[in-house]
Design an enzyme around this catalytic site. Sequence first.
Site, PDB file in Angstrom:
ATOM      1  N   HIS A  36      29.486 -10.585 -95.728  1.00 40.08           N
ATOM      2  CA  HIS A  36      27.799 -11.094 -95.389  1.00 40.08           C
ATOM      3  C   HIS A  36      26.951 -11.797 -96.028  1.00 40.08           C
ATOM      4  CE1 HIS A  36      29.188  -9.389 -90.798  1.00 40.08           C
ATOM      5  NE2 HIS A  36      30.011 -10.487 -91.401  1.00 40.08           N
ATOM      6  N   GLY A  49      29.773   3.178 -90.640  1.00 46.02           N
ATOM      7  CA  GLY A  49      28.380   2.996 -90.226  1.00 46.02           C
ATOM      8  C   GLY A  49      28.110   1.657 -90.055  1.00 46.02           C
ATOM      9  N   ASP A  53      22.437  -5.489 -98.906  1.00 48.77           N
ATOM     10  CA  ASP A  53      21.669  -5.153 -99.790  1.00 48.77           C
ATOM     11  C   ASP A  53      22.168  -4.597-101.303  1.00 48.77           C
ATOM     12  OD1 ASP A  53      22.140  -1.480 -97.383  1.00 48.77           O
ATOM     13  OD2 ASP A  53      23.473  -2.123 -99.316  1.00 48.77           O
ATOM     14  N   TYR A  72      13.362 -12.138 -94.693  1.00 50.31           N
ATOM     15  CA  TYR A  72      14.378 -12.511 -95.908  1.00 50.31           C
ATOM     16  C   TYR A  72      13.194 -11.446 -96.593  1.00 50.31           C
ATOM     17  CZ  TYR A  72      18.461 -13.137 -93.328  1.00 50.31           C
ATOM     18  OH  TYR A  72      19.233 -13.591 -92.290  1.00 50.31           O
ATOM     19  N   ASN A 132      27.079  -5.394 -95.343  1.00 50.69           N
ATOM     20  CA  ASN A 132      25.558  -5.286 -96.096  1.00 50.69           C
ATOM     21  C   ASN A 132      25.291  -6.214 -96.497  1.00 50.69           C
ATOM     22  OD1 ASN A 132      25.172  -2.828 -94.176  1.00 50.69           O
ATOM     23  ND2 ASN A 132      25.915  -1.879 -96.042  1.00 50.69           N
ATOM     24  N   ALA A 182      26.057   9.108 -92.485  1.00 50.90           N
ATOM     25  CA  ALA A 182      27.163   8.863 -93.736  1.00 50.90           C
ATOM     26  C   ALA A 182      26.566   9.865 -94.704  1.00 50.90           C
ATOM     27  CB  ALA A 182      26.939   7.132 -94.028  1.00 50.90           C
TER      28      ALA A 182
HETATM   29  C1  BV8 Z   1      31.604 -16.809 -86.931  1.00 49.85           C
HETATM   30  C2  BV8 Z   1      23.462 -11.908 -91.999  1.00 49.85           C
HETATM   31  C3  BV8 Z   1      32.906 -19.200 -86.078  1.00 49.85           C
HETATM   32  C4  BV8 Z   1      22.731 -11.686 -91.240  1.00 49.85           C
HETATM   33  C5  BV8 Z   1      25.036 -10.687 -90.006  1.00 49.85           C
HETATM   34  C6  BV8 Z   1      30.986 -13.408 -78.535  1.00 49.85           C
HETATM   35  C7  BV8 Z   1      32.167 -11.768 -79.261  1.00 49.85           C
HETATM   36  C8  BV8 Z   1      32.301 -12.184 -79.804  1.00 49.85           C
HETATM   37  C9  BV8 Z   1      32.150 -12.480 -81.295  1.00 49.85           C
HETATM   38  C10 BV8 Z   1      31.154 -13.359 -80.882  1.00 49.85           C
HETATM   39  C11 BV8 Z   1      30.348 -13.477 -79.861  1.00 49.85           C
HETATM   40  N1  BV8 Z   1      29.034 -14.857 -79.703  1.00 49.85           N
HETATM   41  C12 BV8 Z   1      28.956 -15.178 -80.974  1.00 49.85           C
HETATM   42  C13 BV8 Z   1      30.669 -14.091 -81.544  1.00 49.85           C
HETATM   43  C14 BV8 Z   1      30.183 -14.873 -82.667  1.00 49.85           C
HETATM   44  C15 BV8 Z   1      30.076 -13.379 -83.516  1.00 49.85           C
HETATM   45  C16 BV8 Z   1      29.500 -12.218 -83.332  1.00 49.85           C
HETATM   46  O1  BV8 Z   1      30.280 -11.273 -84.026  1.00 49.85           O
HETATM   47  N2  BV8 Z   1      28.719 -11.829 -83.198  1.00 49.85           N
HETATM   48  C17 BV8 Z   1      28.237 -10.683 -81.750  1.00 49.85           C
HETATM   49  C18 BV8 Z   1      26.857  -9.872 -82.299  1.00 49.85           C
HETATM   50  C19 BV8 Z   1      29.128 -10.625 -80.895  1.00 49.85           C
HETATM   51  N3  BV8 Z   1      30.343 -13.896 -85.729  1.00 49.85           N
HETATM   52  C20 BV8 Z   1      29.886 -14.872 -86.211  1.00 49.85           C
HETATM   53  O2  BV8 Z   1      29.120 -15.524 -85.701  1.00 49.85           O
HETATM   54  C21 BV8 Z   1      30.456 -14.336 -87.350  1.00 49.85           C
HETATM   55  N4  BV8 Z   1      30.209 -16.406 -87.643  1.00 49.85           N
HETATM   56  O3  BV8 Z   1      32.191 -16.306 -86.272  1.00 49.85           O
HETATM   57  O4  BV8 Z   1      31.852 -17.970 -87.297  1.00 49.85           O
HETATM   58  C22 BV8 Z   1      33.782 -19.683 -86.814  1.00 49.85           C
HETATM   59  C23 BV8 Z   1      34.741 -19.077 -86.680  1.00 49.85           C
HETATM   60  C24 BV8 Z   1      35.653 -20.207 -86.941  1.00 49.85           C
HETATM   61  C25 BV8 Z   1      35.590 -20.765 -88.046  1.00 49.85           C
HETATM   62  C26 BV8 Z   1      33.672 -21.761 -88.169  1.00 49.85           C
HETATM   63  C27 BV8 Z   1      33.234 -20.944 -87.273  1.00 49.85           C
HETATM   64  C28 BV8 Z   1      28.847 -14.454 -88.028  1.00 49.85           C
HETATM   65  C29 BV8 Z   1      28.915 -12.989 -88.218  1.00 49.85           C
HETATM   66  C30 BV8 Z   1      28.093 -12.419 -89.165  1.00 49.85           C
HETATM   67  C31 BV8 Z   1      26.173 -12.790 -88.922  1.00 49.85           C
HETATM   68  N5  BV8 Z   1      25.274 -12.045 -90.380  1.00 49.85           N
HETATM   69  N6  BV8 Z   1      24.515  -9.983 -90.996  1.00 49.85           N
HETATM   70  C32 BV8 Z   1      21.523 -10.678 -91.880  1.00 49.85           C
HETATM   71  O5  BV8 Z   1      22.606  -9.827 -92.453  1.00 49.85           O
HETATM   72  O6  BV8 Z   1      20.660 -11.033 -92.288  1.00 49.85           O
HETATM   73  S1  BV8 Z   1      25.676  -9.772 -89.399  1.00 49.85           S
HETATM   74  C33 BV8 Z   1      24.977  -8.453 -89.032  1.00 49.85           C
HETATM   75  O7  BV8 Z   1      25.138  -7.683 -87.889  1.00 49.85           O
HETATM   76  C34 BV8 Z   1      25.002  -8.221 -89.963  1.00 49.85           C
HETATM   77  O8  BV8 Z   1      25.488  -7.951 -91.546  1.00 49.85           O
HETATM   78  C35 BV8 Z   1      25.045  -6.282 -90.182  1.00 49.85           C
HETATM   79  O9  BV8 Z   1      25.538  -5.629 -91.173  1.00 49.85           O
HETATM   80  C36 BV8 Z   1      26.123  -6.801 -88.942  1.00 49.85           C
HETATM   81  C37 BV8 Z   1      27.038  -5.991 -88.289  1.00 49.85           C
HETATM   82  O10 BV8 Z   1      26.218  -5.150 -87.756  1.00 49.85           O
HETATM   83  P1  BV8 Z   1      26.480  -3.691 -88.134  1.00 49.85           P
HETATM   84  O11 BV8 Z   1      26.307  -3.508 -89.776  1.00 49.85           O
HETATM   85  O12 BV8 Z   1      27.677  -2.919 -87.294  1.00 49.85           O
HETATM   86  O13 BV8 Z   1      24.760  -2.986 -88.084  1.00 49.85           O
HETATM   87  P2  BV8 Z   1      24.388  -2.037 -86.076  1.00 49.85           P
HETATM   88  O14 BV8 Z   1      22.916  -2.274 -86.228  1.00 49.85           O
HETATM   89  O15 BV8 Z   1      25.043  -3.031 -85.105  1.00 49.85           O
HETATM   90  O16 BV8 Z   1      25.378  -0.879 -86.010  1.00 49.85           O
HETATM   91  C38 BV8 Z   1      24.927   0.205 -86.944  1.00 49.85           C
HETATM   92  C39 BV8 Z   1      25.889   1.190 -86.596  1.00 49.85           C
HETATM   93  O17 BV8 Z   1      25.532   2.281 -87.622  1.00 49.85           O
HETATM   94  C40 BV8 Z   1      25.596   1.436 -86.255  1.00 49.85           C
HETATM   95  O18 BV8 Z   1      26.944   2.412 -84.775  1.00 49.85           O
HETATM   96  C41 BV8 Z   1      24.957   3.392 -86.135  1.00 49.85           C
HETATM   97  O19 BV8 Z   1      25.548   4.541 -84.500  1.00 49.85           O
HETATM   98  C42 BV8 Z   1      25.372   3.593 -87.244  1.00 49.85           C
HETATM   99  N7  BV8 Z   1      24.549   5.223 -87.938  1.00 49.85           N
HETATM  100  C43 BV8 Z   1      23.212   5.018 -88.074  1.00 49.85           C
HETATM  101  N8  BV8 Z   1      22.272   5.334 -88.344  1.00 49.85           N
HETATM  102  C44 BV8 Z   1      24.073   6.170 -89.325  1.00 49.85           C
HETATM  103  C45 BV8 Z   1      24.802   5.635 -88.953  1.00 49.85           C
HETATM  104  N9  BV8 Z   1      26.006   5.968 -89.744  1.00 49.85           N
HETATM  105  C46 BV8 Z   1      26.363   6.519 -90.892  1.00 49.85           C
HETATM  106  N10 BV8 Z   1      25.307   7.179 -90.851  1.00 49.85           N
HETATM  107  C47 BV8 Z   1      23.927   6.665 -90.550  1.00 49.85           C
HETATM  108  N11 BV8 Z   1      22.923   7.384 -91.154  1.00 49.85           N
END
Ligand code: BV8
Length: 249
Positions: free
Chosen positions: A129, A197, A114, A77, A112, A240
């Site tokens: 988050h 994004g 940030d 972090y 995000n 974006a």
């Molecule tokens: C919860 C903090 C349970 C950390 C983050 C299986 C299926 C479904 C769900 C789950 C599963 N297994 C587990 C789960 C649940 C899990 C989850 O969703 N996992 C995923 C990976 C499958 N979720 C959780 O655990 C959540 N909590 O479910 O709790 C519960 C429920 C009830 C009661 C009690 C408990 C908590 C989720 C939060 C986790 N924390 N962040 C940190 O940041 O340090 S998540 C992390 O991913 C970030 O926050 C990030 O923002 C987030 C999502 O990612 P994106 O923002 O989309 O970023 P990514 O890189 O993936 O994509 C970027 C995109 O931008 C791409 O599409 C790219 O093409 C595009 N891009 C690139 N350049 C550009 C652009 N777009 C525009 N312009 C550009 N220039």
Amino acid sequence: MHRLDRDAGVPPEILREARAKVASADRILALTGAGISAESGIPTFRGAGGLWRDYRPEDLATPAAFARDPRLVWEWYEWRRGLVAAARPNPGHRALAEFSLRHPAFTTVTQNVDGFHTLAGSPDVIELHGSLWRTRCTRCGAEREERRHPLPELPPLCACGGLERPAIVWFGETLPPAAWDAAETAALSCDLILVIGTSSVVWPAASLVPLALEAGAAGIEVNPDGTPLSESLLVLRGRAGEVLPALLG
Ligand code: BV8
Ligand code: ZN
């Protein structure tokens, strides 16, 4: 007539259609992810060279990882805080902020951590988050803002002597109830959702999109790549920082 520039990389007729949707929407919800900060130089999570290329998410963004090695998690972090502290919001953040100040019913929800939307001037940003710039004590629960970088000590300690963690939602943790409720309410009442994004793979944040569409909203995706939700959205296939000024300007 707005200059329909191909610089945004979007065909003019698609941009025209998207601008018409924005112009006719009363209530707009913008849901953003790491991609909107990519042009500020902040690595995304899952893209090429993403944050977790070198680490596995379960090694860092989980309560178990923190319990096992709080210093390692804090070093990750601290690295990200350093990146963000040295970076600035980009034209994408600014286009959203300027438009939201002109458009009364505009809600910005971000995954995000940030703080760039607020820094760019967006009001009342909903941070699903948490934030890189807040800590929470693991003993007494006290939350505080911590902007010093680098931190004087790792891991930081609370006045009560307890170990502080980043006030960030890790995998397996629930989202802040107030933030989630506000985001859900906005998704259910908007006429248009802008999905900007995000890879739309992290839940429950990603569920805000189908929630809005099922409640009758139109949807626009701003992303250079496809996502699992692309086929249900009007896709502006571009970055974006280029597309948002053309869409909202
Ligand atoms: C919860 C903090 C349970 C950390 C983050 C299986 C299926 C479904 C769900 C789950 C599963 N297994 C587990 C789960 C649940 C899990 C989850 O969703 N996992 C995923 C990976 C499958 N979720 C959780 O655990 C959540 N909590 O479910 O709790 C519960 C429920 C009830 C009661 C009690 C408990 C908590 C989720 C939060 C986790 N924390 N962040 C940190 O940041 O340090 S998540 C992390 O991913 C970030 O926050 C990030 O923002 C987030 C999502 O990612 P994106 O923002 O989309 O970023 P990514 O890189 O993936 O994509 C970027 C995109 O931008 C791409 O599409 C790219 O093409 C595009 N891009 C690139 N350049 C550009 C652009 N777009 C525009 N312009 C550009 N220039
Ligand atoms: Zn404490």
